[in-house]
Enzyme design. Sequence first.
Site, PDB file in Angstrom:
ATOM      1  N   LYS A  41       0.684  -1.219  -0.106  1.00 45.39           N
ATOM      2  CA  LYS A  41      -0.060  -0.090  -0.164  1.00 45.39           C
ATOM      3  C   LYS A  41       0.912   1.267  -0.017  1.00 45.39           C
ATOM      4  O   LYS A  41       0.591   2.185  -0.803  1.00 45.39           O
ATOM      5  CB  LYS A  41      -0.920  -0.092   1.285  1.00 45.39           C
ATOM      6  N   THR A  42       1.840   1.335   0.970  1.00 43.42           N
ATOM      7  CA  THR A  42       2.545   2.508   0.973  1.00 43.42           C
ATOM      8  C   THR A  42       3.451   2.855  -0.122  1.00 43.42           C
ATOM      9  O   THR A  42       3.570   3.971  -0.820  1.00 43.42           O
ATOM     10  CB  THR A  42       3.392   2.493   2.216  1.00 43.42           C
ATOM     11  N   ASP A 226      -4.435   8.033   3.051  1.00 44.54           N
ATOM     12  CA  ASP A 226      -4.179   6.939   3.621  1.00 44.54           C
ATOM     13  C   ASP A 226      -5.079   6.409   4.517  1.00 44.54           C
ATOM     14  O   ASP A 226      -5.655   7.232   5.489  1.00 44.54           O
ATOM     15  CB  ASP A 226      -2.468   6.864   4.223  1.00 44.54           C
ATOM     16  N   GLU A 227      -5.252   5.320   4.871  1.00 42.93           N
ATOM     17  CA  GLU A 227      -6.217   4.602   5.733  1.00 42.93           C
ATOM     18  C   GLU A 227      -7.378   5.369   5.559  1.00 42.93           C
ATOM     19  O   GLU A 227      -8.053   5.737   6.787  1.00 42.93           O
ATOM     20  CB  GLU A 227      -5.529   4.876   7.361  1.00 42.93           C
ATOM     21  N   GLN A 257     -10.032  -3.779   7.287  1.00 40.75           N
ATOM     22  CA  GLN A 257      -9.193  -3.448   8.421  1.00 40.75           C
ATOM     23  C   GLN A 257      -9.660  -2.213   9.235  1.00 40.75           C
ATOM     24  O   GLN A 257      -8.782  -1.885   9.984  1.00 40.75           O
ATOM     25  CB  GLN A 257      -7.808  -3.382   7.916  1.00 40.75           C
ATOM     26  N   ARG A 617      -1.020 -10.074  10.369  1.00 41.05           N
ATOM     27  CA  ARG A 617       0.294  -9.460  10.733  1.00 41.05           C
ATOM     28  C   ARG A 617       1.565 -10.436  10.602  1.00 41.05           C
ATOM     29  O   ARG A 617       2.720 -10.277  10.495  1.00 41.05           O
ATOM     30  CB  ARG A 617       0.396  -9.162  12.133  1.00 41.05           C
TER      31      ARG A 617
END
Length: 740
Positions: A41-42, A226-227, A257, A617
């Site tokens: 994503k980043t 973002d997010e 998420q 994770r």
Amino acid sequence: MDDVSPGDVSPLLDDLNPAQREAVSAPQGNMLVLAGAGSGKTRVLVHRIAWLMQVERLSPYAILAVTFTNKAAREMRTRLEALLGLSLRNIWVGTFHSIAHRLLRTHWQDARLPQHFQIIDSDDQLRLVKRLLKDHGIDDERYPPRQVQYFISGCKEEGLRPHQVQTHGDAYLGQMVELYERYQLTCERGGLVDFGELLLRSLELLRDNPRLLAHYRERFAHLLVDEFQDTNTLQYAWLKLLAGEQAGVTVVGDDDQSIYGWRGARVENIRRFEQEFKNTHTVRLEQNYRSTSAILDAANALISHNAGRMGKELWTAGVKGEPISVYAGFNDLDEARFIVDTIREKVDEGFHRREIAILYRSNAQSRVLEETLIRQGMPYRIYGGQRFYERLEIKNALAYLRLLLNRDDDASLERVINVPARGIGTRTVEILRERARSQGVSLWQALHDSVGDGTCKGRAGNALSAFANLIERLDNDTAGLRLHEIITHVNEISGLIDHHRNEKGEKGQARVENLEELVNAARAFTQGETPLMQEAGEGAAALEPFLAEAALNAGDHEADEFEDCVQLMTLHSAKGLEFPVVFIAGVEEGLFPHKMSMEEPGRLEEERRLCYVGVTRAMHKLYLTYAELRRLHGKETFQRASRFLRELPEELLEEVRLRGQISRPVTAARSSRGLAQQESVTAGDGLPTLSLGQRVSHPLFGEGVILNAEGQGERARVQVSFEGEGDKWLVLGFAKLTPL
DNA sequence: ACCACGGCAATTTTT
DNA sequence: TTGCCGTGGT
């Protein structure tokens, strides 16, 4: 330069998969990137910005990138600079709050704020509310300060000012609104701005100043968020307002998420975005670069139990990997022991301790784990916990500093007027408050008036004068000093250092050290790695940005990162991180999903997403553990395996037990004290009296009926018919069967 | 001003 | 069980 065709910048797209490429190179316009966990994503965000600059020819000046945390903002900037190989001074990358702050600082007049307004954190906010309740003699049973605070923040998050709140004649609500109004008045008078206010005020600033709005709309050709699943109503409105019709907007998020609904985040903003922003192009990033396929399959299966998803299925080109291990401890100590033993094995296999994380639903769970880790001499670190700038001694020191800048900061004045104790008791403060309120002035003013006209005389009057003199003296003394010298001086002269030095126990020592650390932080701050510091000098001019930084960036507790420690944290704080080996502890009904969230379907789904976050994770190996008996709030409680365990495909799971050991036989009578103490028990003594046809419960398979039995003692096996799970043969010594 | 005691509740957390 | 809060005593 000549036109650059995509081919010339192909390096930007080189190492990307097709979906990532699509997202990075999409034409300017509105785009929704549904980015699964571990899907890069980043990377996409950073490459997208680079693409906009290099191919779309946008100036960095025309780009605004918004995140939720300072850490994410920092990471984005760092990675962008690394990718472009240059330092980007004039690109706006920051949190919603820091960007709002920036707008308000620049346009303080248009925002109708005093030039030196101060940011207060939620702790200050709560204190303010408490004081307000007391001042107005309002029953804090009926109006618990926390609820009032929640109400005020909630209103602001919905973009509502007091007069806009619909009370429908409801007295309770009416009182709340009145409190909100009073609270706001107090903030205005003291030049205080809380977190919600930063956003709301900057929204109003843009909304009510068409010229300003036009300016920024013209400036920002592209906005990135973002997010996005974590945005609240206010942030969504802010984004929409700022974007207008012209700007392109890229938002990146993952509805699966979304775990912050309880604090105002609106997942539905994702769908709203698709509908309300024109011609939105949606891209899904589903290829995962983090986990084994066993882990991803488990995650996919789990999350498929949620309804109304945007739809997304993670996959990997990598290996299947090891199955997911499930361990049922007979109590929480046993669970902890299993975890630590297993960690030791992993370390022997060559994993670093820092590559191993233990995740849990609630902080209270960390204690047993910690004790076990300590007992076994295993270094660990807890992620989260109290932040530096939120510590009592630090907040006190900051309060003095704020008073230097602004005498009318009532919250700060009240905080330190008698810290260290200087004979100004609650009664005296009450008198000041009363006066301040009735005359509509600040406490500082009320103090002077009361001393001046003799309302406070004698002992109290002297103490008050002494305090006022102290503040003035500190102000005079520190003129011309450098920031860290100012703080040293204030710490000394205010008496804070001595105050804590005299504290008994090790606590005081730690607090003195923290105060010293504050001085170091100030020194580092002036040496200018922080964005806020760009313009300010080294002296008193740096004080204001330093205080803002302290409120906005409450201090990363990332110290000791060099030490090789096992990582402990809540599932919430694990979001965004990854670890080769992950343990999720306490996978039990009532704990995870938490009982407070089990009733409403919506909240249960959020718990499931939290579990999904936890599972994703893990890179190589995932352990899920639970305890059948757990000490909760001082009471031993029987626990059942979490429904989430049952939602994972059985073929991906592997039940583990300690090698060759029987952790617990199936005992009918469980003396809680005995169990808690015994590390292992030989089966045979106290096996349950089971008979054919008896109903039993198994932590993983649920309830069933005994069909058949063979053997004796710990080796005895029984055949059980479970509802929906079919018939199974279970070894009594291993299976955790409870007679019903 | 400070401490000791009893009652009470008890997710998750960033800015 | 812990930890927070308010109360009452010194």
